[in-house]
Design a protein around this motif. Structure first.
Motif, PDB file in Angstrom:
ATOM      1  N   THR A 334       0.824  -1.208   0.000  1.00 48.01           N
ATOM      2  CA  THR A 334       0.000   0.000   0.000  1.00 48.01           C
ATOM      3  C   THR A 334       0.856   1.254   0.000  1.00 48.01           C
ATOM      4  N   ASP A 335       1.936   1.260   0.754  1.00 50.56           N
ATOM      5  CA  ASP A 335       2.829   2.428   0.820  1.00 50.56           C
ATOM      6  C   ASP A 335       4.258   1.944   1.039  1.00 50.56           C
ATOM      7  N   PRO A 336       4.908   1.428   0.003  1.00 54.66           N
ATOM      8  CA  PRO A 336       6.252   0.871   0.194  1.00 54.66           C
ATOM      9  C   PRO A 336       7.301   1.927   0.507  1.00 54.66           C
ATOM     10  N   ASN A 337       7.136   3.139  -0.007  1.00 51.80           N
ATOM     11  CA  ASN A 337       8.147   4.173   0.227  1.00 51.80           C
ATOM     12  C   ASN A 337       8.300   4.501   1.706  1.00 51.80           C
ATOM     13  N   THR A 338       7.200   4.515   2.431  1.00 59.00           N
ATOM     14  CA  THR A 338       7.260   4.845   3.857  1.00 59.00           C
ATOM     15  C   THR A 338       8.120   3.837   4.605  1.00 59.00           C
ATOM     16  N   PHE A 339       7.926   2.554   4.308  1.00 59.02           N
ATOM     17  CA  PHE A 339       8.724   1.539   4.988  1.00 59.02           C
ATOM     18  C   PHE A 339      10.200   1.648   4.616  1.00 59.02           C
ATOM     19  N   VAL A 340      10.496   1.847   3.317  1.00 58.21           N
ATOM     20  CA  VAL A 340      11.891   1.910   2.884  1.00 58.21           C
ATOM     21  C   VAL A 340      12.586   3.129   3.482  1.00 58.21           C
ATOM     22  N   LEU A 341      11.902   4.268   3.511  1.00 61.96           N
ATOM     23  CA  LEU A 341      12.521   5.482   4.037  1.00 61.96           C
ATOM     24  C   LEU A 341      12.706   5.422   5.547  1.00 61.96           C
ATOM     25  N   ASN A 342      11.832   4.689   6.253  1.00 62.03           N
ATOM     26  CA  ASN A 342      11.924   4.635   7.710  1.00 62.03           C
ATOM     27  C   ASN A 342      12.754   3.474   8.211  1.00 62.03           C
ATOM     28  N   SER A 343      13.010   2.490   7.366  1.00 62.52           N
ATOM     29  CA  SER A 343      13.731   1.305   7.819  1.00 62.52           C
ATOM     30  C   SER A 343      15.216   1.596   7.940  1.00 62.52           C
ATOM     31  N   THR A 344      15.784   1.203   9.057  1.00 64.21           N
ATOM     32  CA  THR A 344      17.223   1.419   9.278  1.00 64.21           C
ATOM     33  C   THR A 344      18.062   0.506   8.393  1.00 64.21           C
ATOM     34  N   HIS A 345      17.470  -0.608   7.921  1.00 67.22           N
ATOM     35  CA  HIS A 345      18.228  -1.504   7.037  1.00 67.22           C
ATOM     36  C   HIS A 345      18.506  -0.846   5.699  1.00 67.22           C
ATOM     37  N   PHE A 346      17.633   0.089   5.293  1.00 67.01           N
ATOM     38  CA  PHE A 346      17.787   0.732   3.987  1.00 67.01           C
ATOM     39  C   PHE A 346      18.494   2.077   4.083  1.00 67.01           C
ATOM     40  N   ASN A 347      18.172   2.857   5.111  1.00 66.72           N
ATOM     41  CA  ASN A 347      18.707   4.215   5.152  1.00 66.72           C
ATOM     42  C   ASN A 347      19.982   4.326   5.980  1.00 66.72           C
ATOM     43  N   SER A 348      20.545   3.218   6.445  1.00 65.75           N
ATOM     44  CA  SER A 348      21.787   3.269   7.193  1.00 65.75           C
ATOM     45  C   SER A 348      22.922   3.712   6.279  1.00 65.75           C
ATOM     46  N   GLY A 349      23.552   4.826   6.607  1.00 66.94           N
ATOM     47  CA  GLY A 349      24.653   5.345   5.807  1.00 66.94           C
ATOM     48  C   GLY A 349      24.220   6.076   4.562  1.00 66.94           C
ATOM     49  N   THR A 350      22.923   6.285   4.358  1.00 72.85           N
ATOM     50  CA  THR A 350      22.420   6.964   3.167  1.00 72.85           C
ATOM     51  C   THR A 350      21.399   8.006   3.595  1.00 72.85           C
ATOM     52  N   SER A 351      21.512   9.180   3.034  1.00 69.47           N
ATOM     53  CA  SER A 351      20.589  10.248   3.393  1.00 69.47           C
ATOM     54  C   SER A 351      19.201   9.979   2.814  1.00 69.47           C
ATOM     55  N   SER A 352      18.204  10.551   3.453  1.00 70.68           N
ATOM     56  CA  SER A 352      16.836  10.380   2.979  1.00 70.68           C
ATOM     57  C   SER A 352      16.624  11.051   1.621  1.00 70.68           C
ATOM     58  N   ASP A 353      17.376  12.113   1.332  1.00 70.40           N
ATOM     59  CA  ASP A 353      17.250  12.772   0.030  1.00 70.40           C
ATOM     60  C   ASP A 353      17.686  11.844  -1.107  1.00 70.40           C
ATOM     61  N   VAL A 354      18.767  11.117  -0.877  1.00 69.21           N
ATOM     62  CA  VAL A 354      19.239  10.188  -1.903  1.00 69.21           C
ATOM     63  C   VAL A 354      18.226   9.071  -2.114  1.00 69.21           C
ATOM     64  N   LEU A 355      17.707   8.502  -1.008  1.00 68.43           N
ATOM     65  CA  LEU A 355      16.712   7.443  -1.129  1.00 68.43           C
ATOM     66  C   LEU A 355      15.456   7.938  -1.835  1.00 68.43           C
ATOM     67  N   ASP A 356      14.982   9.111  -1.441  1.00 68.27           N
ATOM     68  CA  ASP A 356      13.757   9.634  -2.032  1.00 68.27           C
ATOM     69  C   ASP A 356      13.950   9.958  -3.517  1.00 68.27           C
ATOM     70  N   TYR A 357      15.142  10.392  -3.882  1.00 70.80           N
ATOM     71  CA  TYR A 357      15.426  10.698  -5.291  1.00 70.80           C
ATOM     72  C   TYR A 357      15.306   9.451  -6.155  1.00 70.80           C
ATOM     73  N   TYR A 358      15.840   8.330  -5.679  1.00 63.88           N
ATOM     74  CA  TYR A 358      15.804   7.112  -6.477  1.00 63.88           C
ATOM     75  C   TYR A 358      14.471   6.373  -6.361  1.00 63.88           C
TER      76      TYR A 358
END
Length: 512
Positions: A334-358
């Motif tokens: 239903t809302d995969p972006n929310t989980f990916v942006l909030n999960s520490t497994h994905f955003n560890s060492g990466t800024s939220s701007d970079v994740l949101d851009y891709y």
């Protein structure tokens, strides 16, 4: 943190929205929200409650089967008495086989119920095979997209590290030699030192460029440390891209698509094989039940009854697992972006701007690497200008510097070629397409396959419940050894009734 934008070219399907709208209760029967948080104990409780519905259905099935068994056991003696009376009344119109009257009608009813239950089981098996194939196709698309994303990330790391290594070699090797040769000429020395400074600036800029796997850059630092001239890079295809898994099988931090693809492929192989074995077990049970009814083989029906009990428990158990998986998957899709942006497994060492851009790849968003790439491009252009001036003006006066200058130009040409590849790979379109393809495989085909598997489990559980309820009646309808012996004696005494008996026997044998 909420998702900043929706995923392009992806909308949740109708089944995802319906499953996501199911009410959630925890173990204390309190309402909970349906946000996908798999690490939360409260969210796990809601999945356990939904899975427990299949356990309740299993208990009801057992009660129904038990009630039928009690009915057959308690009424068996009374039915024998009534059957003997009916046989005496119908003695003139029958030949002693006992297939007329109420008993004949009961036998026909039990037989048809058994055949209908077996038919329903076969339909469920067909649905299960289709659902298993759909789920496998969805997982294949997911793993393929993850491998392609891993190939892109590995290519970016390879290009960055080899570009840095080549520039460092040019600074420590031919540029240092040129500085020594141009010691007596200040303009040429200044140009050479400007090339060194610009090369170090590019190295510094590219060293600060990282996507997700910043800790993996060391894997590539030794690729060109031997001092050989750097050539244009051609990364390996996705199937050969590095998929190093961490020791112990734990999820790496930061997240690695290659590790995820490898883990999912192994687990999907086991899942697919488990369902195939379960479907084959159900198919074998159904076919041999039909064979046992046709041959009136008690021992075969007893064996198939034991296997039917096993299949009943497996069907309700698989339905519980599928229910929890379907609901959890609908919450994620239903809302995969929310989980990916909030999960520490994905955003560890990466800024939220970079994740949101891709993840979103919106035309209104600028690349977070735009400034680094622009400055690096300008520095490489300035280096090229300085080297052209030195080639035009310095070589006639210092012919010994030609070899070093040619080496620097060769490294610069390779660096510019790799830099153009790097700019193309850092564009959001490639990784965003892989992300959308993985979502479509997981949330479209994968979700549809799981729903069909849930339907298979439910139908097969109902079918085996009906089979277990009807098989005792089928056993009772089989003639005993004494009845078969009496029938054979009567046939030998009156050979003219054999044709009529065969016609009566065929009337209640629906499979013949």
């Amino acid at each position: 943190m909420a998702a900043m934008a929706t995923v392009p070219s992806y909308t949740p399907s109708l089944w995802v929205r319906l499953c996501h709208a199911l009410p959630r209760l925890d173990l204390t029967m309190q309402m909970r929200d349906n946000i996908f948080v798999p690490d939360s104990w409260e969210y796990q409780q809601t999945l356990l409650v939904l899975s427990s519905l299949s356990a309740i259905a299993l208990v009801l099935s057992l009660l129904v089967v038990l009630s039928f068994l009690i009915h057959y056991c308690c009424c068996h003696r009374g039915d024998r008495t009534e059957g003997s009376e009916e046989e005496e009344e119908d003695e003139d119109g029958s030949t002693g086989h006992g297939y007329s009257g109420r008993k004949g009608r009961g036998i026909c009813c039990v037989t048809w119920v058994s055949v209908a239950a077996v038919t329903l089981c076969c339909v469920a098996i067909g649905v299960g095979f289709y659902g298993n194939s759909e789920a496998n196709d969805g997982m294949y698309q997911l793993t393929s997209s993850l491998l392609t994303a891993n190939y892109t990330l590995a290519s970016i790391d390879l290009l960055v590290s080899d570009t840095i290594t080549g520039l460092q070699l040019s600074v420590s090797g031919p540029l240092s030699t040129m500085e020594e040769l141009f010691t007596g000429s200040k303009p040429f020395l200044v140009s050479t030192r400007n090339c060194r400074r610009l090369s170090e600036n590019v190295v510094s800029l590219l060293s600060s460029l990282s996507l997700v796997r910043s800790g993996d850059s060391g894997l590539w630092n030794s690729s060109n440390s031997s001092g050989a001239p750097m050539a244009a890079l051609t990364p390996a295809p996705p199937s050969m891209a590095p998929t190093t898994a961490p020791a112990g099988g734990a999820m790496p931090s930061p997240f690695s698509p290659g590790w995820a693809a490898t883990t999912l492929m192994v687990n999907e192989d086991y899942r697919w094989l488990s369902y195939v074995l379960l479907l084959l077990l159900d198919l074998i049970v159904c076919l041999f039940i039909l064979l046992g009814l046709a041959k009136q083989a008690r021992w075969l029906l007893i064996l198939m009854t034991v296997l039917a009990w096993l299949a009943l428990f497996l069907s309700w158990g698989s339905l519980g697992l599928e229910t929890a998986t379907v609901v959890a998957l609908s919450d994620f899709c239903t809302d995969p972006n929310t989980f990916v942006l909030n999960s520490t497994h994905f955003n560890s060492g990466t800024s939220s701007d970079v994740l949101d851009y891709y993840l979103t790849c919106s035309s209104r968003m600028s690349s977070p690497f735009q400034q680094i790439l622009t400055q690096s491009q300008r520095a490489l252009s300035n280096i090229h200008t300085h080297l052209s001036n030195l080639d035009r003006n310095a070589l006639p006066q210092f012919p010994k510097a030609e070899r070093s200058l040619r080496e620097v130009q060769q490294i610069l040409n390779s660096t510019e070629g790799n830099f153009h590849q790097l700019v193309a790979l850092l564009n959001c379109r490639g990784l965003s397409k892989d992300y959308v393809d993985s979502l479509k495989g997981l949330c479209y085909d994968g979700m549809e396959g799981l729903l069909y598997l849930s339907l298979y489990s439910f139908l097969s559980a109902l079918a085996f419940t009906a089979i277990l309820c009807s098989l005792p009646g089928a056993w009772r309808s089989f003639p005993s050894e004494n009845e078969e012996y009496e029938d054979s004696d009567s046939e030998s005494e009156d050979p003219f009734t054999s044709h009529q008996d065969s016609k009566r026997f065929l009337q209640w044998q629906p499979w013949l």
